[in-house]
Write a protein that holds these residues in place. Structure first.
Motif, PDB file in Angstrom:
ATOM      1  N   LEU A   1       0.845  -1.092   0.026  1.00  0.00           N
ATOM      2  CA  LEU A   1       0.009  -0.099  -0.065  1.00  0.00           C
ATOM      3  C   LEU A   1       0.944   1.278  -0.043  1.00  0.00           C
ATOM      4  CD1 LEU A   1      -2.840   1.555   0.623  1.00  0.00           C
ATOM      5  CD2 LEU A   1      -2.290   1.336   2.973  1.00  0.00           C
ATOM      6  N   TYR A   2       0.596   2.252  -0.762  1.00  0.00           N
ATOM      7  CA  TYR A   2       1.211   3.551  -0.808  1.00  0.00           C
ATOM      8  C   TYR A   2       0.785   4.549  -0.435  1.00  0.00           C
ATOM      9  CZ  TYR A   2       3.922   0.702  -4.282  1.00  0.00           C
ATOM     10  OH  TYR A   2       4.858  -0.235  -4.949  1.00  0.00           O
ATOM     11  N   ASN A   3      -0.664   4.910  -0.566  1.00  0.00           N
ATOM     12  CA  ASN A   3      -1.229   5.824  -0.019  1.00  0.00           C
ATOM     13  C   ASN A   3      -2.894   5.752   0.113  1.00  0.00           C
ATOM     14  OD1 ASN A   3      -1.638   8.588   0.796  1.00  0.00           O
ATOM     15  ND2 ASN A   3      -1.602   9.425  -1.172  1.00  0.00           N
ATOM     16  N   VAL A   4      -3.522   6.425   1.077  1.00  0.00           N
ATOM     17  CA  VAL A   4      -4.710   6.082   1.353  1.00  0.00           C
ATOM     18  C   VAL A   4      -5.554   7.583   1.693  1.00  0.00           C
ATOM     19  CG1 VAL A   4      -4.523   5.436   3.485  1.00  0.00           C
ATOM     20  CG2 VAL A   4      -6.673   4.845   2.642  1.00  0.00           C
ATOM     21  N   TRP A   5      -6.670   7.666   1.188  1.00  0.00           N
ATOM     22  CA  TRP A   5      -7.377   8.947   1.558  1.00  0.00           C
ATOM     23  C   TRP A   5      -8.842   8.651   1.463  1.00  0.00           C
ATOM     24  CZ3 TRP A   5      -5.267   8.205  -2.879  1.00  0.00           C
ATOM     25  CH2 TRP A   5      -6.007   8.522  -4.069  1.00  0.00           C
ATOM     26  N   ILE A   6      -9.935   9.362   2.005  1.00  0.00           N
ATOM     27  CA  ILE A   6     -11.480   9.551   1.737  1.00  0.00           C
ATOM     28  C   ILE A   6     -11.743  10.914   1.094  1.00  0.00           C
ATOM     29  CG2 ILE A   6     -13.468   9.603   2.829  1.00  0.00           C
ATOM     30  CD1 ILE A   6     -12.403   7.879   5.280  1.00  0.00           C
ATOM     31  N   ASP A   7     -12.360  10.560   0.027  1.00  0.00           N
ATOM     32  CA  ASP A   7     -12.847  11.625  -0.716  1.00  0.00           C
ATOM     33  C   ASP A   7     -14.280  11.900  -0.075  1.00  0.00           C
ATOM     34  OD1 ASP A   7     -14.164  13.547  -2.486  1.00  0.00           O
ATOM     35  OD2 ASP A   7     -13.989  12.108  -4.199  1.00  0.00           O
ATOM     36  N   GLU A   8     -14.445  12.796   0.759  1.00  0.00           N
ATOM     37  CA  GLU A   8     -15.508  13.222   1.470  1.00  0.00           C
ATOM     38  C   GLU A   8     -16.664  13.758   0.425  1.00  0.00           C
ATOM     39  OE1 GLU A   8     -15.841  12.372   4.534  1.00  0.00           O
ATOM     40  OE2 GLU A   8     -13.896  12.612   5.511  1.00  0.00           O
ATOM     41  N   GLU A   9     -16.122  14.353  -0.461  1.00  0.00           N
ATOM     42  CA  GLU A   9     -17.300  15.213  -1.541  1.00  0.00           C
ATOM     43  C   GLU A   9     -17.964  13.856  -2.129  1.00  0.00           C
ATOM     44  OE1 GLU A   9     -17.240  17.860  -5.243  1.00  0.00           O
ATOM     45  OE2 GLU A   9     -15.838  18.289  -3.546  1.00  0.00           O
ATOM     46  N   GLY A  10     -17.296  12.903  -2.654  1.00  0.00           N
ATOM     47  CA  GLY A  10     -17.751  12.023  -3.349  1.00  0.00           C
ATOM     48  C   GLY A  10     -18.077  10.730  -2.750  1.00  0.00           C
ATOM     49  N   SER A  11     -17.693  10.689  -1.289  1.00  0.00           N
ATOM     50  CA  SER A  11     -18.020   9.431  -0.418  1.00  0.00           C
ATOM     51  C   SER A  11     -17.254   8.352  -1.083  1.00  0.00           C
ATOM     52  CB  SER A  11     -19.539   9.406  -0.351  1.00  0.00           C
ATOM     53  OG  SER A  11     -19.860   8.313   0.598  1.00  0.00           O
ATOM     54  N   LYS A  12     -15.918   8.383  -1.264  1.00  0.00           N
ATOM     55  CA  LYS A  12     -15.438   7.494  -1.712  1.00  0.00           C
ATOM     56  C   LYS A  12     -13.980   6.987  -0.833  1.00  0.00           C
ATOM     57  CE  LYS A  12     -15.245   9.227  -5.676  1.00  0.00           C
ATOM     58  NZ  LYS A  12     -15.236   9.532  -7.320  1.00  0.00           N
ATOM     59  N   LEU A  13     -13.842   5.836  -0.750  1.00  0.00           N
ATOM     60  CA  LEU A  13     -12.543   5.510  -0.125  1.00  0.00           C
ATOM     61  C   LEU A  13     -11.584   5.287  -1.269  1.00  0.00           C
ATOM     62  CD1 LEU A  13     -10.733   4.583   2.185  1.00  0.00           C
ATOM     63  CD2 LEU A  13     -11.645   2.317   2.062  1.00  0.00           C
TER      64      LEU A  13
END
Length: 322
Positions: free
Chosen positions: A90-102
């Motif tokens: 795994l290199y990076n992870v974030w949550i796109d709150e606007e699009g409700s996507k992990l």
């Protein structure tokens, strides 16, 4: 933090459809694969100049399914902690709150999963199959000897990935993995029925269930047939597995050595060897002398390992994934 949007006015820009918040990773529209809960796209790491996989889960689809959400976050938490040449990094992870996507970025295996790869290449030597098997075992040994112990619980050929140009194999899809304490016992019934050890159905098992699944993977690699494909329902698979009835595809194995090795993996839990013990099995004799293959080393070459370390150290964990 919302994702950076590509600038449509920039004619020299890469044809990304999405860029991560740091601006480092760009996602193409090319779909590499889909699972029960996520879609995986081809992407590019502009800093390292390498292709990567952009895993995307629409959280809104599971807002009412807390167990599924927990499983998704568990996979990300697990991947963050693992460093092994035969485990997807795994290199990076974030949550796109606007699009409700992990979103999470992982390394990509250029040839896809082992099931599809084996279907495309019908004529594969036993030596090659042994090399693939050995690497899966090295990944399992790492998971099982991890502190605390990690049980994959859903090992099958669609969850093992390959870089076909160098014969490098990696275990992925750890969404059903369990972290167990000193007792090394787990209790939930999870997995793919055709690959599940009998004791999994009894809700009392250890990491040796992965060895059973590994045996079924070897069987599928050899026969190019998913175990128990003669059954037309999960109930029939369950009855055969719990009754100790082997898959019909076992009769297609012509090599006694291969059959004996698979039977060792499918033995009763008390007689079933560990990953470490199987790595010492005579089945693999001679492979370590093949200097032409880099896939048998326990770690990546120094330069590759260093690059992986540099990337994984930069993983930022969004709130809720700690």
């Amino acid at each position: 933090m919302p994702c950076v949007k590509p600038d449509p006015e920039d004619k020299d820009a890469e044809p990304f459809v999405e860029i991560d918040p740091t601006g480092r990773y760009g996602r193409y529209d090319d779909l590499l694969g889909t699972g029960a809960v996520k879609r995986v796209y081809r992407a590019f790491d502009q800093e390292e100049g390498i292709e990567v996989a952009w895993n995307q889960v629409r959280l809104r689809s599971f807002s009412e399914d807390r167990p599924m959400m927990d499983r998704l976050f568990a996979e990300v938490r697990l991947l963050r902690r693992l460093r092994h040449a035969n485990i997807i990094a795994l290199y990076n992870v974030w949550i796109d709150e606007e699009g409700s996507k992990l979103n999470f970025i992982t390394e990509v295996c250029t040839s896809g999963n082992l099931r599809e790869y084996r279907k495309r290449h019908r004529h594969v030597s036993l030596k090659a199959l042994k090399k693939w098997s050995l690497q899966i075992l090295m990944g399992l040994e790492y998971l099982h000897n991890h502190e605390p112990c990690i049980i994959h619980r859903d090992l099958n050929c669609s969850n093992v990935f390959i870089n076909g140009n160098i014969g490098e194999v990696k275990i992925g899809d750890l969404g059903l993995a369990a972290i167990v304490g000193k007792s090394r016992a787990a209790h939930s019934i999870l997995g793919t029925p055709e690959f599940m050890a009998p004791e999994l159905y009894e809700e009392e098992y250890t990491e040796l269930v992965d060895i059973y699944s590994f045996g079924m993977c070897v069987l599928e690699m050899v026969t190019r047939e998913i175990p128990y494909s003669e059954c037309d329902s999960v109930a029939k698979i369950y009855r055969k597995v719990t009754g100790g009835v082997r898959p019909a595809s076992m009769t297609k194995i012509k090599d006694p050595e291969v059959e004996a090795f698979i039977e060792r993996c499918l033995a009763k839990p008390r007689a079933r060897p560990s990953a470490s013990e199987l790595l010492m099995d005579p089945f693999f004799d001679g492979l370590e002398d093949d200097s032409s293959s880099s896939s048998l080393s326990n770690s990546a070459p120094p330069s590759a390992a260093a690059a992986t370390a540099n990337r994984t150290q930069q993983v930022a964990v969004p709130t809720g994934l700690d």
